[in-house]
Motif scaffolding. Structure first.
Motif, mmCIF file in Angstrom:
data_model
loop_
_atom_site.group_PDB
_atom_site.id
_atom_site.type_symbol
_atom_site.label_atom_id
_atom_site.label_comp_id
_atom_site.label_asym_id
_atom_site.label_seq_id
_atom_site.Cartn_x
_atom_site.Cartn_y
_atom_site.Cartn_z
ATOM 1 N N THR A 14 7.459 2.323 6.417
ATOM 2 C CA THR A 14 6.277 3.418 6.346
ATOM 3 C C THR A 14 5.114 2.523 6.446
ATOM 4 O O THR A 14 4.037 2.968 7.517
ATOM 5 N N VAL A 15 4.707 1.457 5.707
ATOM 6 C CA VAL A 15 3.662 0.516 6.035
ATOM 7 C C VAL A 15 3.484 0.349 7.384
ATOM 8 O O VAL A 15 2.341 0.285 8.193
ATOM 9 N N ARG A 17 4.641 1.731 10.118
ATOM 10 C CA ARG A 17 4.371 2.906 11.050
ATOM 11 C C ARG A 17 2.749 3.157 10.830
ATOM 12 O O ARG A 17 2.009 3.495 11.909
ATOM 13 N N VAL A 18 2.222 3.150 9.685
ATOM 14 C CA VAL A 18 0.840 3.269 9.508
ATOM 15 C C VAL A 18 0.097 2.094 10.018
ATOM 16 O O VAL A 18 -0.895 2.628 11.082
ATOM 17 N N ASP A 21 -0.177 3.087 13.805
ATOM 18 C CA ASP A 21 -0.894 4.194 14.197
ATOM 19 C C ASP A 21 0.271 5.432 14.758
ATOM 20 O O ASP A 21 -0.058 6.357 15.335
ATOM 21 N N SER A 22 1.502 5.373 13.925
ATOM 22 C CA SER A 22 2.767 6.273 14.357
ATOM 23 C C SER A 22 2.218 7.772 13.782
ATOM 24 O O SER A 22 1.962 7.840 12.903
ATOM 25 N N VAL A 25 3.960 9.851 10.208
ATOM 26 C CA VAL A 25 3.649 9.574 8.640
ATOM 27 C C VAL A 25 2.937 10.713 8.096
ATOM 28 O O VAL A 25 1.883 11.129 8.715
ATOM 29 N N PRO A 27 0.118 12.624 6.097
ATOM 30 C CA PRO A 27 -1.293 12.463 5.887
ATOM 31 C C PRO A 27 -1.722 11.693 4.279
ATOM 32 O O PRO A 27 -2.316 10.822 4.325
ATOM 33 N N THR A 29 0.742 10.252 2.473
ATOM 34 C CA THR A 29 1.234 8.980 2.488
ATOM 35 C C THR A 29 0.393 8.043 3.089
ATOM 36 O O THR A 29 0.040 6.767 2.641
ATOM 37 N N ARG A 30 -0.245 8.327 4.457
ATOM 38 C CA ARG A 30 -1.017 7.463 5.148
ATOM 39 C C ARG A 30 -2.056 7.041 4.400
ATOM 40 O O ARG A 30 -2.617 5.900 4.203
ATOM 41 N N VAL A 33 -1.334 4.471 1.837
ATOM 42 C CA VAL A 33 -0.946 3.122 2.146
ATOM 43 C C VAL A 33 -2.486 2.488 2.652
ATOM 44 O O VAL A 33 -2.463 1.270 2.414
ATOM 45 N N GLU A 34 -3.393 3.358 3.383
ATOM 46 C CA GLU A 34 -4.414 2.569 3.677
ATOM 47 C C GLU A 34 -5.330 2.078 2.709
ATOM 48 O O GLU A 34 -6.038 1.161 2.851
#
Length: 323
Positions: A14-15, A17-18, A21-22, A25, A27, A29-30, A33-34
Motif C-alpha cells: 500500500t505504501v 502504491r501511494v 501515485d496509484s 488507494v 483516500p 488510507t492515502r 500513509v502520507e
C-alpha cells in the motif's frame, strides 16, 4: 518503507502504491500513509525507483534558444507542470540541426523518460528525426503521426487581431512576421492573410523579423516612412515594442496615426506606451498539456493533437472600433 507501513498500519504494498501515485488507494488510507511519510521524513529514492521501474521520473526539454519571451515562458510553464507531477526537468538547447542528435544522446545518457521539443526546434526534429526509443511531444508543429502535437491556435488569434483592425475602419493591415521556418510565425501569417482575403482586401508585402525588439524596430522604421500604413499586426509583442519605438521616433502617434496589435500578451504588454493590444497565449495550459501528453506517451498512449485557444486582448494601441 517498512517503517512507514508500520506507522500507518498498512502493508508495504500500500505504501508503494501511494509513492507511485496509484489510483488503487482509498483516500483516507492515502492521507494516513502520507502523514506517516511526513512524520518519518521518508523520501522515495529516485535512483532505486528507476532501477525497479525502468523510469527516472525525468523529462527533457529541447529548445533552439531561450532568448525569446515565448520560449522562456514555455520553459517556466513546463518546469512548473513537471514539478507538480513529480518529474524533474533537463534542458538542452539546439541552435542548429547538426546538434540535434547530440542533444538527444545527452538526454538518453541522463536517462530521461521522454522529451518535449519547443517551437523552432520542432522543425529540426521533423527533418532530422529523433531516436525511436525516445517518447517525444512537440509544441507548435504541424500534425505528425510520429509525435503528439500540442499547439496554440495561432491562426485564429491572428485572424481575430486583423479582423479587429479592419472593423476599426482601416483599409488594410500590414504585418511584421516572425522568422522563416517557424510554424507559429507561419500560422500567424496565415491567419492575418485569411482575414484580409475574407474581407476582400489585398495583403500588403510582409516584413519579417526574428522575434526580437530590435528586428521590430528595423521593420518599424520602414513602415513609419510610408504614409499609407495605418494599422499593423505584429507576430509577437517584442517586435511590437520595437515598432512602437520606431513610430514614436518618426512622430507617428499610436493609435491615432497607426494602430498596433501584437501577439503573446507578455507580462509587460499592459505597461507599454500605449498599452498594447495583443493576442493572449495560455502558456500555463500549453505547458500542462505538453507534460500530460508526454507522461501519457511514456505509458504507451498513441500520438494525438491538442489545440489550445488564444484570445484577443484589446487595449489602447488598437484604437477604438469604428475609426
Amino acid at each position: 518503507m517498512a517503517d512507514v507501513a508500520a506507522r500507518a498500519g498498512v502493508s508495504g504494498q500500500t505504501v508503494s502504491r501511494v509513492v507511485n501515485d496509484s489510483p488503487r488507494v482509498d483516500p483516507l488510507t492515502r492521507a494516513r500513509v502520507e502523514a506517516a511519510m511526513a512524520q518519518l521524513g521518508y523520501r522515495p529514492h529516485r535512483a532505486a525507483r528507476a532501477l525497479r521501474t525502468g523510469r527516472t521520473q525525468t523529462i527533457g526539454l529541447v529548445v533552439s534558444t531561450l532568448a525569446t519571451i515565448g520560449n522562456s515562458r514555455m520553459l517556466q510553464a513546463v518546469a512548473d507542470a513537471a514539478a507538480v507531477r513529480g518529474y524533474a526537468l533537463t534542458v538542452v538547447t539546439v541552435p542548429a540541426a547538426r546538434e540535434l542528435a547530440d542533444a538527444f544522446e545527452r538526454l538518453r545518457d541522463q536517462g530521461v523518460d521522454g522529451a518535449i521539443v519547443l517551437n523552432e526546434a520542432t522543425a529540426l526534429a521533423r527533418d532530422a528525426g529523433v531516436p525511436a526509443d525516445v517518447r517525444v511531444v512537440v509544441v507548435d508543429s504541424p500534425p505528425d503521426d510520429r509525435f503528439t502535437v500540442v499547439q496554440s491556435d495561432h491562426e485564429s488569434g491572428a485572424r481575430a487581431a486583423t479582423e479587429h483592425l479592419l472593423a476599426a475602419g482601416h483599409d488594410t493591415v500590414w504585418h511584421i512576421a516572425g522568422p522563416e521556418g517557424s510554424y507559429a510565425a507561419a500560422q500567424r501569417e496565415r491567419g492575418w492573410r485569411g482575414a484580409l482575403e475574407g474581407a476582400g482586401r489585398v495583403a500588403p508585402p510582409v516584413l519579417r523579423g526574428d522575434w526580437s525588439a530590435a528586428s521590430g524596430h528595423v521593420a518599424g522604421e520602414a513602415l513609419a516612412e510610408r504614409g499609407d500604413v495605418s494599422a499593423v499586426f505584429v507576430a509577437n509583442d517584442q517586435m511590437a515594442l520595437g515598432l512602437l519605438r520606431a513610430l514614436a521616433d518618426a512622430d507617428r502617434a499610436v493609435p491615432e496615426d497607426v494602430a498596433v496589435v501584437g501577439f503573446d500578451d507578455v507580462a509587460d504588454a499592459a505597461d507599454y506606451r500605449p498599452p498594447l493590444s495583443t493576442v493572449r497565449q495560455d502558456f500555463d495550459e500549453l505547458g500542462e498539456r505538453a507534460v500530460d501528453a508526454l507522461i501519457a506517451a511514456i505509458h504507451g498512449a498513441a500520438p494525438t493533437t491538442a489545440l489550445v485557444p488564444t484570445r484577443l486582448i484589446v487595449r489602447a494601441s488598437a484604437g477604438e472600433s469604428g475609426r
